[in-house]
Enzyme design. Sequence first.
Site, PDB file in Angstrom:
ATOM      1  N   ASP A   1       0.200  -3.098  11.970  1.00 56.62           N
ATOM      2  CA  ASP A   1       0.649  -3.496  10.630  1.00 56.62           C
ATOM      3  C   ASP A   1       0.985  -4.993  10.656  1.00 56.62           C
ATOM      4  OD1 ASP A   1       2.257  -2.016   7.989  1.00 56.62           O
ATOM      5  OD2 ASP A   1       2.666  -4.110   8.506  1.00 56.62           O
TER       6      ASP A   1
ATOM      7  N   ARG B   1       0.854  -1.198   0.000  1.00 57.44           N
ATOM      8  CA  ARG B   1       0.000   0.000   0.000  1.00 57.44           C
ATOM      9  C   ARG B   1       0.871   1.223   0.000  1.00 57.44           C
ATOM     10  NH1 ARG B   1      -4.631   0.683   4.459  1.00 57.44           N
ATOM     11  NH2 ARG B   1      -2.818   1.063   5.749  1.00 57.44           N
TER      12      ARG B   1
ATOM     13  N   ASP C   1       4.567  -6.078   9.512  1.00 53.90           N
ATOM     14  CA  ASP C   1       5.605  -5.712  10.483  1.00 53.90           C
ATOM     15  C   ASP C   1       5.525  -6.594  11.732  1.00 53.90           C
ATOM     16  OD1 ASP C   1       6.721  -3.751   8.929  1.00 53.90           O
ATOM     17  OD2 ASP C   1       5.542  -2.120   9.808  1.00 53.90           O
TER      18      ASP C   1
ATOM     19  N   THR D   1      -1.185   7.508  -0.672  1.00 53.26           N
ATOM     20  CA  THR D   1      -2.468   7.390  -1.404  1.00 53.26           C
ATOM     21  C   THR D   1      -3.293   6.192  -0.947  1.00 53.26           C
ATOM     22  OG1 THR D   1      -1.523   5.947  -3.084  1.00 53.26           O
ATOM     23  CG2 THR D   1      -1.318   8.314  -3.452  1.00 53.26           C
TER      24      THR D   1
HETATM   25  C1  PRP Z   1      -1.189  -4.797   4.348  1.00 47.49           C
HETATM   26  C2  PRP Z   1      -2.033  -6.048   4.385  1.00 47.49           C
HETATM   27  C3  PRP Z   1      -2.879  -5.929   3.163  1.00 47.49           C
HETATM   28  C4  PRP Z   1      -3.091  -4.458   3.049  1.00 47.49           C
HETATM   29  C5  PRP Z   1      -4.471  -4.145   3.499  1.00 47.49           C
HETATM   30  O1  PRP Z   1      -0.158  -4.964   3.434  1.00 47.49           O
HETATM   31  O2  PRP Z   1      -1.276  -7.236   4.426  1.00 47.49           O
HETATM   32  O3  PRP Z   1      -2.256  -6.432   1.993  1.00 47.49           O
HETATM   33  O4  PRP Z   1      -2.128  -3.818   3.913  1.00 47.49           O
HETATM   34  O5  PRP Z   1      -4.764  -2.807   3.331  1.00 47.49           O
HETATM   35  P1  PRP Z   1      -5.827  -2.295   2.266  1.00 47.49           P
HETATM   36  O6  PRP Z   1      -7.051  -3.163   2.433  1.00 47.49           O
HETATM   37  O7  PRP Z   1      -6.069  -0.882   2.702  1.00 47.49           O
HETATM   38  O8  PRP Z   1      -5.237  -2.402   0.914  1.00 47.49           O
HETATM   39  P2  PRP Z   1       1.009  -3.864   3.278  1.00 47.49           P
HETATM   40  O9  PRP Z   1       0.676  -2.923   2.180  1.00 47.49           O
HETATM   41  O10 PRP Z   1       1.311  -3.257   4.619  1.00 47.49           O
HETATM   42  O11 PRP Z   1       2.206  -4.732   2.758  1.00 47.49           O
HETATM   43  P3  PRP Z   1       3.018  -5.917   3.484  1.00 47.49           P
HETATM   44  O12 PRP Z   1       2.089  -7.095   3.578  1.00 47.49           O
HETATM   45  O13 PRP Z   1       4.124  -6.136   2.538  1.00 47.49           O
HETATM   46  O14 PRP Z   1       3.465  -5.433   4.832  1.00 47.49           O
HETATM   47  N1  URA Z   2      -2.651  -3.086   6.771  1.00 44.82           N
HETATM   48  C1  URA Z   2      -2.300  -3.569   7.982  1.00 44.82           C
HETATM   49  O1  URA Z   2      -1.351  -4.333   8.080  1.00 44.82           O
HETATM   50  N2  URA Z   2      -3.001  -3.182   9.049  1.00 44.82           N
HETATM   51  C2  URA Z   2      -4.059  -2.366   8.971  1.00 44.82           C
HETATM   52  O2  URA Z   2      -4.678  -2.063  10.005  1.00 44.82           O
HETATM   53  C3  URA Z   2      -4.411  -1.871   7.706  1.00 44.82           C
HETATM   54  C4  URA Z   2      -3.693  -2.264   6.614  1.00 44.82           C
END
Ligand code: PRP
Ligand code: URA
Length: 210
Positions: A201, A105, A204, A109
Amino acid sequence: MSSKVTIVDHPLVQHKLTLMRSVDTPSTQFRQMLREISLLLGFEALKSLELTTKTIQTPLAEMEAPVLKGKKLVFVSILRAGNGLLDGMLDLVPSARVGHIGLYRDPETLEAVQYYLKLPDDVGNRKVVAVDPMLATANSSIAAIGRLKEAGATDIVFVCLLAAPEGIDAFSRAHPDVPIITAAIDSHLNDHGYIVPGLGDAGDRLYGTK
Ligand code: PRP
Ligand code: URA
């Protein structure tokens, strides 16, 4: 039409989810809990798999016993946090194929940015279980399901751990044919697109990167 949403309210899922939410839970335990919960979410996602029967011999008698009819499966992990659910799913069905969709994400944005895509060639002939712990704005899951449909998938279910009401609405509008399975629907999204109360997150917390 909107997506069918199933909340898996099994007491073990809810207990483990509470442990995962706590800010004091370290990555090792967070990973373990997610793997355990994914087994129970996986049972729900796969409960419509078709059965046939075969003749077997028990120590006491011959019987017609149920076995899976054998529709092919593919688990698709939305990287990177999806891998936390994938491991448990593979414990359930070790022979399933695995696809990966890399998305992150954009922090400003909140749009999903794709950086990787690898799916089995015959995804159109398979039942697809797409996994990502978090359904927040739904930008990531909507994009991922879009990629799966472009690749020919028609039988898709989306499995997450936590969802926001806003995300469920957006996902349902974009992909009303794709059911959602989740352990909980939380209150709302905050100004940064995080699920409240949520668990932070997911990536993380899984991998200790913050
Ligand atoms: C997190 C999560 C989803 C997304 C959800 O991923 O694992 O993929 O955010 O958010 P959304 O519904 O608003 O799109 P992130 O972008 O943090 O990437 P990561 O899994 O690599 O940490
Ligand atoms: N992605 C995450 O990992 N946590 C949230 O709460 C939203 C998006």
